[in-house]
Scaffold this motif. Structure first.
Motif, PDB file in Angstrom:
ATOM      1  N   ASN A 264     -11.604  -2.418 -37.703  1.00  0.00           N
ATOM      2  CA  ASN A 264     -11.939  -1.346 -38.649  1.00  0.00           C
ATOM      3  C   ASN A 264     -13.028  -1.774 -39.627  1.00  0.00           C
ATOM      4  OD1 ASN A 264     -10.038   0.370 -37.515  1.00  0.00           O
ATOM      5  ND2 ASN A 264      -8.403  -0.251 -38.934  1.00  0.00           N
ATOM      6  N   VAL A 265     -12.935  -3.009 -40.126  1.00  0.00           N
ATOM      7  CA  VAL A 265     -13.955  -3.507 -41.052  1.00  0.00           C
ATOM      8  C   VAL A 265     -15.307  -3.612 -40.347  1.00  0.00           C
ATOM      9  CG1 VAL A 265     -14.690  -5.503 -42.412  1.00  0.00           C
ATOM     10  CG2 VAL A 265     -12.315  -4.720 -42.534  1.00  0.00           C
ATOM     11  N   ALA A 266     -15.296  -4.110 -39.107  1.00  0.00           N
ATOM     12  CA  ALA A 266     -16.548  -4.242 -38.359  1.00  0.00           C
ATOM     13  C   ALA A 266     -17.210  -2.885 -38.127  1.00  0.00           C
ATOM     14  CB  ALA A 266     -16.276  -4.940 -37.031  1.00  0.00           C
ATOM     15  N   LYS A 267     -16.403  -1.870 -37.830  1.00  0.00           N
ATOM     16  CA  LYS A 267     -16.952  -0.529 -37.609  1.00  0.00           C
ATOM     17  C   LYS A 267     -17.428   0.103 -38.917  1.00  0.00           C
ATOM     18  CE  LYS A 267     -14.329   0.532 -33.403  1.00  0.00           C
ATOM     19  NZ  LYS A 267     -13.299   1.389 -32.788  1.00  0.00           N
ATOM     20  N   ALA A 268     -16.747  -0.201 -40.020  1.00  0.00           N
ATOM     21  CA  ALA A 268     -17.129   0.360 -41.317  1.00  0.00           C
ATOM     22  C   ALA A 268     -18.379  -0.297 -41.886  1.00  0.00           C
ATOM     23  CB  ALA A 268     -15.966   0.205 -42.304  1.00  0.00           C
ATOM     24  N   HIS A 269     -18.693  -1.515 -41.421  1.00  0.00           N
ATOM     25  CA  HIS A 269     -19.868  -2.251 -41.909  1.00  0.00           C
ATOM     26  C   HIS A 269     -20.759  -2.604 -40.719  1.00  0.00           C
ATOM     27  CE1 HIS A 269     -17.002  -3.728 -45.343  1.00  0.00           C
ATOM     28  NE2 HIS A 269     -17.409  -2.468 -45.516  1.00  0.00           N
ATOM     29  N   PRO A 270     -21.482  -1.651 -40.185  1.00  0.00           N
ATOM     30  CA  PRO A 270     -22.261  -1.877 -38.958  1.00  0.00           C
ATOM     31  C   PRO A 270     -23.401  -2.878 -39.111  1.00  0.00           C
ATOM     32  CG  PRO A 270     -22.762   0.260 -39.914  1.00  0.00           C
ATOM     33  CD  PRO A 270     -21.580  -0.263 -40.659  1.00  0.00           C
ATOM     34  N   ASP A 271     -23.789  -3.184 -40.340  1.00  0.00           N
ATOM     35  CA  ASP A 271     -24.888  -4.133 -40.542  1.00  0.00           C
ATOM     36  C   ASP A 271     -24.395  -5.570 -40.704  1.00  0.00           C
ATOM     37  OD1 ASP A 271     -26.774  -2.078 -40.471  1.00  0.00           O
ATOM     38  OD2 ASP A 271     -26.576  -1.689 -42.619  1.00  0.00           O
ATOM     39  N   SER A 272     -23.094  -5.764 -40.744  1.00  0.00           N
ATOM     40  CA  SER A 272     -22.536  -7.112 -40.911  1.00  0.00           C
ATOM     41  C   SER A 272     -22.369  -7.800 -39.562  1.00  0.00           C
ATOM     42  CB  SER A 272     -21.173  -7.055 -41.610  1.00  0.00           C
ATOM     43  OG  SER A 272     -21.277  -6.584 -42.932  1.00  0.00           O
ATOM     44  N   THR A 273     -22.458  -9.126 -39.581  1.00  0.00           N
ATOM     45  CA  THR A 273     -22.054  -9.940 -38.434  1.00  0.00           C
ATOM     46  C   THR A 273     -20.810 -10.728 -38.841  1.00  0.00           C
ATOM     47  OG1 THR A 273     -23.518 -11.755 -39.092  1.00  0.00           O
ATOM     48  CG2 THR A 273     -24.390 -10.132 -37.515  1.00  0.00           C
ATOM     49  N   PHE A 274     -20.123 -11.305 -37.846  1.00  0.00           N
ATOM     50  CA  PHE A 274     -18.845 -11.955 -38.128  1.00  0.00           C
ATOM     51  C   PHE A 274     -18.792 -13.334 -37.462  1.00  0.00           C
ATOM     52  CE2 PHE A 274     -18.250  -7.492 -38.676  1.00  0.00           C
ATOM     53  CZ  PHE A 274     -17.430  -7.392 -39.792  1.00  0.00           C
ATOM     54  N   ALA A 301     -12.279 -12.416 -30.007  1.00  0.00           N
ATOM     55  CA  ALA A 301     -13.543 -11.704 -29.824  1.00  0.00           C
ATOM     56  C   ALA A 301     -13.438 -10.670 -28.705  1.00  0.00           C
ATOM     57  CB  ALA A 301     -14.662 -12.703 -29.519  1.00  0.00           C
ATOM     58  N   GLN A 302     -12.710 -11.022 -27.643  1.00  0.00           N
ATOM     59  CA  GLN A 302     -12.531 -10.094 -26.532  1.00  0.00           C
ATOM     60  C   GLN A 302     -11.815  -8.833 -26.988  1.00  0.00           C
ATOM     61  OE1 GLN A 302     -13.327 -10.683 -22.856  1.00  0.00           O
ATOM     62  NE2 GLN A 302     -13.239  -8.494 -23.288  1.00  0.00           N
ATOM     63  N   TYR A 303     -10.779  -9.018 -27.810  1.00  0.00           N
ATOM     64  CA  TYR A 303     -10.047  -7.871 -28.343  1.00  0.00           C
ATOM     65  C   TYR A 303     -10.983  -6.959 -29.147  1.00  0.00           C
ATOM     66  CZ  TYR A 303      -6.945  -5.124 -31.307  1.00  0.00           C
ATOM     67  OH  TYR A 303      -6.339  -4.078 -31.957  1.00  0.00           O
ATOM     68  N   ALA A 304     -11.785  -7.567 -30.020  1.00  0.00           N
ATOM     69  CA  ALA A 304     -12.697  -6.770 -30.846  1.00  0.00           C
ATOM     70  C   ALA A 304     -13.718  -6.038 -29.983  1.00  0.00           C
ATOM     71  CB  ALA A 304     -13.392  -7.664 -31.860  1.00  0.00           C
ATOM     72  N   ALA A 305     -14.265  -6.725 -28.963  1.00  0.00           N
ATOM     73  CA  ALA A 305     -15.259  -6.102 -28.094  1.00  0.00           C
ATOM     74  C   ALA A 305     -14.661  -4.943 -27.306  1.00  0.00           C
ATOM     75  CB  ALA A 305     -15.840  -7.144 -27.140  1.00  0.00           C
ATOM     76  N   ASN A 306     -13.431  -5.126 -26.833  1.00  0.00           N
ATOM     77  CA  ASN A 306     -12.775  -4.071 -26.065  1.00  0.00           C
ATOM     78  C   ASN A 306     -12.384  -2.873 -26.930  1.00  0.00           C
ATOM     79  OD1 ASN A 306     -12.987  -5.538 -23.713  1.00  0.00           O
ATOM     80  ND2 ASN A 306     -10.937  -6.398 -23.861  1.00  0.00           N
ATOM     81  N   ASN A 307     -12.434  -3.052 -28.250  1.00  0.00           N
ATOM     82  CA  ASN A 307     -12.128  -1.959 -29.161  1.00  0.00           C
ATOM     83  C   ASN A 307     -13.364  -1.472 -29.919  1.00  0.00           C
ATOM     84  OD1 ASN A 307      -8.976  -1.385 -29.415  1.00  0.00           O
ATOM     85  ND2 ASN A 307      -9.269  -3.563 -28.985  1.00  0.00           N
ATOM     86  N   GLY A 308     -14.535  -1.721 -29.329  1.00  0.00           N
ATOM     87  CA  GLY A 308     -15.741  -1.080 -29.827  1.00  0.00           C
ATOM     88  C   GLY A 308     -16.645  -1.894 -30.716  1.00  0.00           C
ATOM     89  N   VAL A 309     -16.399  -3.204 -30.881  1.00  0.00           N
ATOM     90  CA  VAL A 309     -17.282  -4.041 -31.697  1.00  0.00           C
ATOM     91  C   VAL A 309     -18.281  -4.728 -30.770  1.00  0.00           C
ATOM     92  CG1 VAL A 309     -17.425  -5.954 -33.330  1.00  0.00           C
ATOM     93  CG2 VAL A 309     -15.439  -4.419 -33.379  1.00  0.00           C
ATOM     94  N   ASP A 310     -19.550  -4.545 -31.025  1.00  0.00           N
ATOM     95  CA  ASP A 310     -20.603  -5.147 -30.198  1.00  0.00           C
ATOM     96  C   ASP A 310     -20.486  -6.664 -30.226  1.00  0.00           C
ATOM     97  OD1 ASP A 310     -23.022  -6.084 -29.081  1.00  0.00           O
ATOM     98  OD2 ASP A 310     -24.032  -4.208 -29.614  1.00  0.00           O
ATOM     99  N   TRP A 343     -14.863 -14.665 -40.882  1.00  0.00           N
ATOM    100  CA  TRP A 343     -15.697 -14.412 -42.053  1.00  0.00           C
ATOM    101  C   TRP A 343     -16.679 -13.287 -41.747  1.00  0.00           C
ATOM    102  CZ3 TRP A 343     -14.426 -19.474 -40.810  1.00  0.00           C
ATOM    103  CH2 TRP A 343     -13.794 -20.227 -41.825  1.00  0.00           C
ATOM    104  N   GLU A 344     -16.899 -12.481 -42.748  1.00  0.00           N
ATOM    105  CA  GLU A 344     -17.921 -11.424 -42.622  1.00  0.00           C
ATOM    106  C   GLU A 344     -19.195 -11.906 -43.294  1.00  0.00           C
ATOM    107  OE1 GLU A 344     -18.661  -6.703 -43.731  1.00  0.00           O
ATOM    108  OE2 GLU A 344     -16.825  -7.739 -44.407  1.00  0.00           O
ATOM    109  N   HIS A 345     -20.302 -11.812 -42.556  1.00  0.00           N
ATOM    110  CA  HIS A 345     -21.611 -12.205 -43.088  1.00  0.00           C
ATOM    111  C   HIS A 345     -22.393 -10.934 -43.391  1.00  0.00           C
ATOM    112  CE1 HIS A 345     -25.050 -14.844 -43.720  1.00  0.00           C
ATOM    113  NE2 HIS A 345     -25.769 -13.945 -43.089  1.00  0.00           N
ATOM    114  N   LYS A 346     -22.647 -10.693 -44.679  1.00  0.00           N
ATOM    115  CA  LYS A 346     -23.336  -9.468 -45.087  1.00  0.00           C
ATOM    116  C   LYS A 346     -24.796  -9.744 -45.368  1.00  0.00           C
ATOM    117  CE  LYS A 346     -19.161  -7.459 -47.128  1.00  0.00           C
ATOM    118  NZ  LYS A 346     -18.537  -6.867 -48.342  1.00  0.00           N
TER     119      LYS A 346
END
Length: 346
Positions: A264-274, A301-310, A343-346
């Protein structure tokens, strides 16, 4: 302190006892069982008279109702040899415990203490105390695999008890313990009786959280794997840690909310990397743990990718057992170290 010396000393105590009390647990996992076998060598003292010591069987069984609450039963023999008198009783404890964190727990319960005495020159006395008690337990790491423990309680019938000693982890889920125990309880209207002596024990734990696979699809995620820069820089913000069972590369079922929050955080912040960094406890070899930490971070990472995180937004790294956040001398410390940090990198 030399670990080989500590282990040899505790092992010698166990051998001397022929059978092997229990170091108190201050944290546990839901569904976890603990079995304790031990022996102690008490002497009894009352109204200025003393018995001689005798080895007694100790035993215990505990079960974690939740990650915070546990139920425990303990048995202690109170048999001693004749000097001025001897005792032939026993002690049964049932306690409900609540974990206050890694190092502390409180407990309350019932303690049945049977004082069955006979004198050197004849006469018998049998007094059973049913005691309501309240206590505190502590456990503190001194070194890898070595911990100091203590617990104490006060109760009705003028009763108090305490125990302190050392616990050494000899293998996964196995501890040996050595310490000293003291019990003081009412004998009659004017006197108390005291039991005190050294003890040794062996502890085995099993059960607890069972790892289940995170709900992922068996398709490779286009993730980027590269060395991870230090996280503590200006634009890196710690998000969460995903935890794992021992020797398992799939997140614990209890971590599903954290995984969903990451997505959810990754989708809400599309300009961030993790940045995702895998870690392990100190069980097994360095090379095995390095591979295990790699598989852990890949599965998150696989879980996040399978749920829509590039996948290109995730930078993966793994450190094996080299970056612990807690001591590996305790089971709770090991559980804290089995993780993927995000970690989220903004």
């Amino acid at each position: 302190m030399n670990k080989k010396v500590v282990l040899a000393t505790l092992s010698a105590l166990v051998a001397a006892a022929s059978i092997v009390s229990a170091a108190p647990q201050t944290s546990w996992e839901q569904g976890e069982w603990q079995i304790d076998l031990g022996a102690w060598d008490p002497k009894a003292k009352a109204d200025g008279y003393e018995s001689s010591t005798k080895w007694n069987f100790n035993g215990g069984l505990g079960y974690a109702l939740t990650d915070k609450w546990a139920l425990r039963y303990d048995y202690h023999g109170l048999k001693t040899k004749m000097d001025s008198f001897k005792s032939d009783g026993d002690e049964h404890e049932v306690n409900l415990a609540y974990s206050l964190g890694k190092n502390w727990a409180v407990f309350a319960g019932w303690n049945r203490i049977n004082n069955d005495l006979s004198g050197k020159y004849g006469g018998n006395f049998d007094k059973t105390n049913n005691v309501a008690q309240l206590g505190l337990a502590a456990k503190y790491d001194l070194a890898k695999n070595l911990a100091f423990y203590a617990d104490g309680a006060v109760g009705t019938k003028k009763t108090s008890l305490w125990e302190a000693g050392l616990a050494y982890t000899i293998a996964k889920d196995w501890d040996i313990n050595a310490g000293y125990r003291y019990v003081d309880t009412k004998l009659d209207d004017d006197h108390n009786i005291k039991y005190r002596g050294f003890l040794v024990g062996l502890t085995y734990r099993f059960g607890g959280h069972k790892a289940e696979a995170a709900p992922v699809v068996e398709t490779p995620a286009p993730v980027v794997e590269e060395p991870v820069a230090p996280a503590h820089v200006y634009n890196d913000y710690y998000l969460d840690s995903i935890h794992f069972a021992s020797d398992d590369d799939q997140p614990l079922p209890s971590e599903s909310a954290k995984l969903a929050n990451f997505v959810n955080v990754a989708k809400a912040h599309p300009d961030s990397t993790f940045k995702l960094v895998g870690n392990t406890d100190s069980d097994a070899s360095d090379s095995y743990n390095e591979d295990l930490s790699k598989r852990r971070v890949q599965n998150v990472a696989q879980y996040a990718a399978n749920n829509g995180v590039d996948g290109s937004r995730m930078k993966l790294g793994y450190k094996g057992e080299k970056d612990p956040v807690a001591s590996n001398a305790t089971e709770q410390g090991k559980a804290d170290n089995r993780r993927v940090d995000i970690w989220e990198h903004k």
